[in-house]
Design a protein around this motif. Sequence first.
Motif, PDB file in Angstrom:
ATOM      1  N   LEU B  30       1.011  -0.976  -0.137  1.00  0.00           N
ATOM      2  CA  LEU B  30      -0.108   0.063  -0.008  1.00  0.00           C
ATOM      3  C   LEU B  30       0.754   1.362  -0.035  1.00  0.00           C
ATOM      4  CD1 LEU B  30      -2.698  -1.010   2.738  1.00  0.00           C
ATOM      5  CD2 LEU B  30      -2.866  -1.026   0.196  1.00  0.00           C
ATOM      6  N   LEU B  31       0.464   2.296  -0.728  1.00  0.00           N
ATOM      7  CA  LEU B  31       1.119   3.508  -0.749  1.00  0.00           C
ATOM      8  C   LEU B  31       0.085   4.584  -0.296  1.00  0.00           C
ATOM      9  CD1 LEU B  31       3.663   4.877  -1.694  1.00  0.00           C
ATOM     10  CD2 LEU B  31       2.534   5.641  -3.838  1.00  0.00           C
ATOM     11  N   ALA B  32       0.483   5.388   0.957  1.00  0.00           N
ATOM     12  CA  ALA B  32      -0.486   6.369   1.086  1.00  0.00           C
ATOM     13  C   ALA B  32       0.070   7.629   0.718  1.00  0.00           C
ATOM     14  CB  ALA B  32      -0.289   6.694   2.671  1.00  0.00           C
ATOM     15  N   SER B  33      -0.827   8.485   0.180  1.00  0.00           N
ATOM     16  CA  SER B  33      -0.427   9.877  -0.541  1.00  0.00           C
ATOM     17  C   SER B  33      -1.192  10.972   0.241  1.00  0.00           C
ATOM     18  CB  SER B  33      -0.777  10.042  -1.977  1.00  0.00           C
ATOM     19  OG  SER B  33      -2.004  10.102  -2.307  1.00  0.00           O
ATOM     20  N   CYS B  34      -0.608  12.106   0.220  1.00  0.00           N
ATOM     21  CA  CYS B  34      -1.348  13.374   1.083  1.00  0.00           C
ATOM     22  C   CYS B  34      -1.163  14.789   0.294  1.00  0.00           C
ATOM     23  CB  CYS B  34      -1.067  13.392   2.470  1.00  0.00           C
ATOM     24  SG  CYS B  34       0.710  13.617   2.760  1.00  0.00           S
ATOM     25  N   GLY B  35      -2.066  15.570   0.395  1.00  0.00           N
ATOM     26  CA  GLY B  35      -1.935  16.824  -0.230  1.00  0.00           C
ATOM     27  C   GLY B  35      -2.768  17.979   0.296  1.00  0.00           C
ATOM     28  N   GLY B  36      -2.451  18.883  -0.697  1.00  0.00           N
ATOM     29  CA  GLY B  36      -3.116  20.195  -0.728  1.00  0.00           C
ATOM     30  C   GLY B  36      -4.581  20.350  -0.338  1.00  0.00           C
ATOM     31  N   ASP B  37      -5.111  19.131  -1.068  1.00  0.00           N
ATOM     32  CA  ASP B  37      -6.769  19.041  -0.946  1.00  0.00           C
ATOM     33  C   ASP B  37      -7.163  18.487   0.193  1.00  0.00           C
ATOM     34  OD1 ASP B  37      -7.069  15.821  -2.927  1.00  0.00           O
ATOM     35  OD2 ASP B  37      -5.960  16.305  -1.164  1.00  0.00           O
ATOM     36  N   ARG B  38      -6.299  18.584   1.136  1.00  0.00           N
ATOM     37  CA  ARG B  38      -6.630  17.790   2.587  1.00  0.00           C
ATOM     38  C   ARG B  38      -7.022  16.492   2.792  1.00  0.00           C
ATOM     39  NH1 ARG B  38     -10.737  23.150   3.341  1.00  0.00           N
ATOM     40  NH2 ARG B  38      -9.055  24.612   2.663  1.00  0.00           N
ATOM     41  N   SER B  39      -6.740  15.584   1.771  1.00  0.00           N
ATOM     42  CA  SER B  39      -7.079  14.089   1.913  1.00  0.00           C
ATOM     43  C   SER B  39      -5.954  13.176   1.880  1.00  0.00           C
ATOM     44  CB  SER B  39      -8.049  13.972   0.684  1.00  0.00           C
ATOM     45  OG  SER B  39      -7.138  13.605  -0.336  1.00  0.00           O
ATOM     46  N   ILE B  40      -6.083  12.289   2.413  1.00  0.00           N
ATOM     47  CA  ILE B  40      -5.072  11.013   2.230  1.00  0.00           C
ATOM     48  C   ILE B  40      -5.665  10.175   1.233  1.00  0.00           C
ATOM     49  CG2 ILE B  40      -3.975   9.357   3.528  1.00  0.00           C
ATOM     50  CD1 ILE B  40      -4.347  10.999   5.920  1.00  0.00           C
ATOM     51  N   ARG B  41      -4.750   9.608   0.493  1.00  0.00           N
ATOM     52  CA  ARG B  41      -5.386   8.454  -0.403  1.00  0.00           C
ATOM     53  C   ARG B  41      -4.593   7.251  -0.183  1.00  0.00           C
ATOM     54  NH1 ARG B  41      -8.633  10.887  -4.703  1.00  0.00           N
ATOM     55  NH2 ARG B  41      -9.214  13.002  -4.039  1.00  0.00           N
ATOM     56  N   ILE B  42      -5.201   5.960  -0.151  1.00  0.00           N
ATOM     57  CA  ILE B  42      -4.432   4.800  -0.108  1.00  0.00           C
ATOM     58  C   ILE B  42      -4.546   4.116  -1.229  1.00  0.00           C
ATOM     59  CG2 ILE B  42      -4.195   2.818   1.388  1.00  0.00           C
ATOM     60  CD1 ILE B  42      -3.857   5.442   3.203  1.00  0.00           C
ATOM     61  N   TRP B  43      -3.374   3.739  -1.977  1.00  0.00           N
ATOM     62  CA  TRP B  43      -3.250   3.284  -3.151  1.00  0.00           C
ATOM     63  C   TRP B  43      -2.854   1.774  -3.135  1.00  0.00           C
ATOM     64  CZ3 TRP B  43      -4.899   6.576  -7.154  1.00  0.00           C
ATOM     65  CH2 TRP B  43      -4.841   7.869  -6.613  1.00  0.00           C
ATOM     66  N   GLY B  44      -3.219   0.824  -3.963  1.00  0.00           N
ATOM     67  CA  GLY B  44      -3.117  -0.450  -3.922  1.00  0.00           C
ATOM     68  C   GLY B  44      -3.119  -0.966  -5.460  1.00  0.00           C
TER      69      GLY B  44
END
Lengths: 136, 284
Positions: B30-44
């Motif tokens: 899993l890869l977690a990303s975060c950003g200026g849109d105030r969200s975290i996304r978990i990618w698989g």
Amino acid sequence: RVPCAGEPGHGAGQSARDIIRTIRDPEKPNTLEELEVVTESCVEVHEIGEDEYLVIIRFTPTVPHCSLATLIGLCLRIKLQRCLPFKHKLEIYISEGAHSTEEDINKQINDKERVAAAMENPNLREIVEQCVTEPD
Amino acid sequence: MKDSLSLLARIPAHPDSRCWFLAWDPSGTLLASCGGDRSIRIWGKEGDDWVCKSVLGEGHQRTIRKVAWSPCGSYLASASFDATTCIWKKSQDEFEVRLSLLILTQGWANRLVRGLHLGREIVWQAMNAHEIGGWGVGGGEGSDWIKCCSGLWDSAACSACRTALIAVWCIAGVVCSGADPSWKCICTLSGFHTRTIYDVAWCRLTGALATACGDDAIRIFEEEPLSNPQQPTFALTAHVPRAHSQDVNCVAWNPKEPGLLASCSDDGEMAFWKYHAWIAGVLL
């Protein structure tokens, strides 16, 4: 160095000048150009890639007050980021000798993280918007 | 060098915003990303594609600057410009906020160092370093050190800075009394990057060093095979000049799959790369 008409970067430099001259001072009812905070020669442009330019601004704050200098730096950056019609990298500095803590101020106004965080502060954002918004 | 870092996929991870940071979970799936849109996304990965498994959008009121996984992989910590940290717990495929802490630093970051540069003195503070065994240092002539990471060996660390230098450090021979070893700079890499280096990542599997730069490029360095460990030399083994359309903010090596690198940018995109190491001039 300022590119001359016909040289690449001349249009780029002119775009930048036109964008910043109408930014209003945070405290006074004048533009940065009227107060000579920015001038024709304060914009430097270098071509760094195909249709990409490094734009360097050196401004002279009206008073040697830290918070105002960083605020002006912020306004310059935000308006240029929004309005420059070409791919660019931006560096903004206080002109040499214009301030006692200029190294610190230069670091702050070029710190991408601080700029992003500042623009998420509603009070700061409001001030910046008022300074950069073109009157109708 | 041209083929040594190849693009596998490009994903608009945080559209119309900036992607600040990426973190692989300890299993590398899993890869977690975060950003200026105030969200975290978990990618698989599903088949050959990277898909968004979860969006953690309710935790923060402002930009999320960094995320980090716990060593066990069940928790994720996120740090935001809203001056809070959230701890998320994973249950099945969902994440929920377990704890929201009003602190400014993170818990389980595995690149752990915060340096305080006081004039020419170097004061270091490692946070939870004992869990992973990495320590970081940095310093320099008034330049700002942005990022440090611990290297392949516990005794080596690498730091990246605003003035586009990378420094490699190792523990100096003599161990001082007390917990803090003393460090010396054994190598400086200059002349490669043209703008601020925002991130540096040292792969624990291969020893390759990846950098994320404000000139939109990703570069990979490897220690020369016969270089002196006390005075190592590093060679540039990969350079992708337009890896992203804006500043590259983060590079992260997959902890299990050698050569798999993730990167993210101010343009909101995330990219996956395959790095092919070179040995004796032959591309593997």
